[in-house]
Design a protein around this motif. Structure first.
Motif, PDB file in Angstrom:
ATOM      1  N   SER A 114       0.831  -1.196   0.000  1.00  0.00           N
ATOM      2  CA  SER A 114       0.000   0.000   0.000  1.00  0.00           C
ATOM      3  C   SER A 114       0.870   1.252   0.000  1.00  0.00           C
ATOM      4  N   THR A 115       0.336   2.335  -0.559  1.00  0.00           N
ATOM      5  CA  THR A 115       1.022   3.627  -0.575  1.00  0.00           C
ATOM      6  C   THR A 115       0.184   4.600   0.235  1.00  0.00           C
ATOM      7  N   ILE A 116       0.745   5.125   1.326  1.00  0.00           N
ATOM      8  CA  ILE A 116      -0.054   5.810   2.338  1.00  0.00           C
ATOM      9  C   ILE A 116       0.554   7.158   2.732  1.00  0.00           C
ATOM     10  N   LYS A 117      -0.269   7.976   3.369  1.00  0.00           N
ATOM     11  CA  LYS A 117       0.228   9.145   4.083  1.00  0.00           C
ATOM     12  C   LYS A 117       0.184   8.854   5.576  1.00  0.00           C
ATOM     13  N   LEU A 118       1.219   9.284   6.266  1.00  0.00           N
ATOM     14  CA  LEU A 118       1.310   9.105   7.720  1.00  0.00           C
ATOM     15  C   LEU A 118       1.101  10.452   8.400  1.00  0.00           C
ATOM     16  N   SER A 119       0.122  10.495   9.293  1.00  0.00           N
ATOM     17  CA  SER A 119      -0.190  11.719  10.026  1.00  0.00           C
ATOM     18  C   SER A 119       0.406  11.655  11.425  1.00  0.00           C
ATOM     19  N   HIS A 120       1.104  12.714  11.804  1.00  0.00           N
ATOM     20  CA  HIS A 120       1.618  12.835  13.163  1.00  0.00           C
ATOM     21  C   HIS A 120       0.436  13.140  14.070  1.00  0.00           C
ATOM     22  N   VAL A 121       0.156  12.259  15.022  1.00  0.00           N
ATOM     23  CA  VAL A 121      -1.073  12.351  15.811  1.00  0.00           C
ATOM     24  C   VAL A 121      -1.164  13.674  16.570  1.00  0.00           C
ATOM     25  N   LYS A 122      -0.094  14.099  17.180  1.00  0.00           N
ATOM     26  CA  LYS A 122      -0.113  15.283  18.035  1.00  0.00           C
ATOM     27  C   LYS A 122      -0.371  16.566  17.241  1.00  0.00           C
ATOM     28  N   SER A 123       0.120  16.640  16.014  1.00  0.00           N
ATOM     29  CA  SER A 123       0.036  17.880  15.242  1.00  0.00           C
ATOM     30  C   SER A 123      -0.809  17.777  13.973  1.00  0.00           C
ATOM     31  N   ASN A 124      -1.203  16.572  13.596  1.00  0.00           N
ATOM     32  CA  ASN A 124      -1.951  16.326  12.355  1.00  0.00           C
ATOM     33  C   ASN A 124      -1.156  16.735  11.116  1.00  0.00           C
ATOM     34  N   ALA A 125       0.158  16.740  11.211  1.00  0.00           N
ATOM     35  CA  ALA A 125       1.029  17.054  10.075  1.00  0.00           C
ATOM     36  C   ALA A 125       1.437  15.758   9.382  1.00  0.00           C
ATOM     37  N   ARG A 126       1.589  15.817   8.050  1.00  0.00           N
ATOM     38  CA  ARG A 126       1.910  14.625   7.277  1.00  0.00           C
ATOM     39  C   ARG A 126       3.426  14.482   7.099  1.00  0.00           C
ATOM     40  N   LEU A 127       3.893  13.241   7.262  1.00  0.00           N
ATOM     41  CA  LEU A 127       5.303  12.928   7.037  1.00  0.00           C
ATOM     42  C   LEU A 127       5.618  13.102   5.556  1.00  0.00           C
ATOM     43  N   MET A 128       6.671  13.854   5.244  1.00  0.00           N
ATOM     44  CA  MET A 128       6.968  14.088   3.833  1.00  0.00           C
ATOM     45  C   MET A 128       8.448  14.304   3.599  1.00  0.00           C
ATOM     46  N   MET A 129       8.815  14.268   2.313  1.00  0.00           N
ATOM     47  CA  MET A 129      10.177  14.537   1.897  1.00  0.00           C
ATOM     48  C   MET A 129      10.136  15.692   0.914  1.00  0.00           C
TER      49      MET A 129
END
Length: 211
Positions: A39-54
């Motif tokens: 699967s290809t997913i977005k990961l959300s940082h729970v505390k800030s609702n920010a997405r992990l990205m490069m």
């Protein structure tokens, strides 16, 4: 005999509102609640609702590899990660405790860390995007269920160093990636280390039913 199907999760708020006429995100359909190999997913940082990205900006210090950040725009590009699990077939649910690779779908760089370099803002262990492949790309997904479930907090432990993937909402970059939170690795699996799988392209393995 199994067949593979792909499901595109459209749970960005605007999309759901357009499709369902309200702000309520629909419940996950039975059979699609797992994060699965391939699967290809977005990961959300729970505390800030920010997405992990490069963001495709190199660190100016440390390894000078590609920076990894967390950013508050859920629609941001360069935030999709392919889940790879050695020995698993596409669509197989990822068991808690599995060793995984997270590969950025835009660049094919792996989510990487190493004990030799410090992160540029907090001085924790650096996390980077690496275009090679080595043991620094391997993470253990830790969760309280048998399998990794979507929309459920998990933590990622770096196999080589034992540190946890985290983001610090009060540690943000300036130009050229203004507002991006630092992502690094630290000793504690606290609230800064919790992530959830949200938007993405999910595979599910289902058996054929007799007609």
């Amino acid at each position: 005999m199994h067949v593979f199907s792909v499901f595109v999760l459209l749970n960005a708020l605007g999309i759901c509102t357009a499709l369902f006429g309200s702000n309520k995100v629909p419940e996950l359909e039975k059979g699609w609640e797992h994060v699965t190999a391939g699967s290809t997913i977005k990961l959300s940082h729970v505390k800030s609702n920010a997405r992990l990205m490069m963001p495709q900006v190199s660190y100016g210090t440390g390894s000078q590899q590609q920076a990894i950040t967390a950013y508050s725009d859920a629609a941001a590009t360069k935030a999709f990660w392919r889940v790879e699990v050695e020995g698993s077939t596409r669509g197989q649910p990822v068991a808690c405790g599995s060793q995984i690779w997270l590969i950025n779908s835009d660049t094919d760089h792996g989510l990487h860390s190493h004990g030799a370099h410090k992160s540029p803002i907090s001085g924790n262990q650096e996390v980077s995007g690496y275009d090679g492949r080595d043991t620094g790309d391997v993470w253990t997904v830790e969760c309280s269920q048998e399998t990794w479930l979507r929309e459920t907090p998990v933590v990622f432990k770096h196999v080589d160093t034992g540190k946890y993937l985290l983001s610090l909402p009060n540690k943000k970059f300036r130009q050229p990636i203004t507002g991006h939170q630092e992502v690094c690795a630290g000793k504690s699996a606290d609230s800064n280390a919790q992530w959830m799988a949200l938007e993405g392209y999910y595979f599910s393995r289902r058996s054929n039913e007799a007609k």
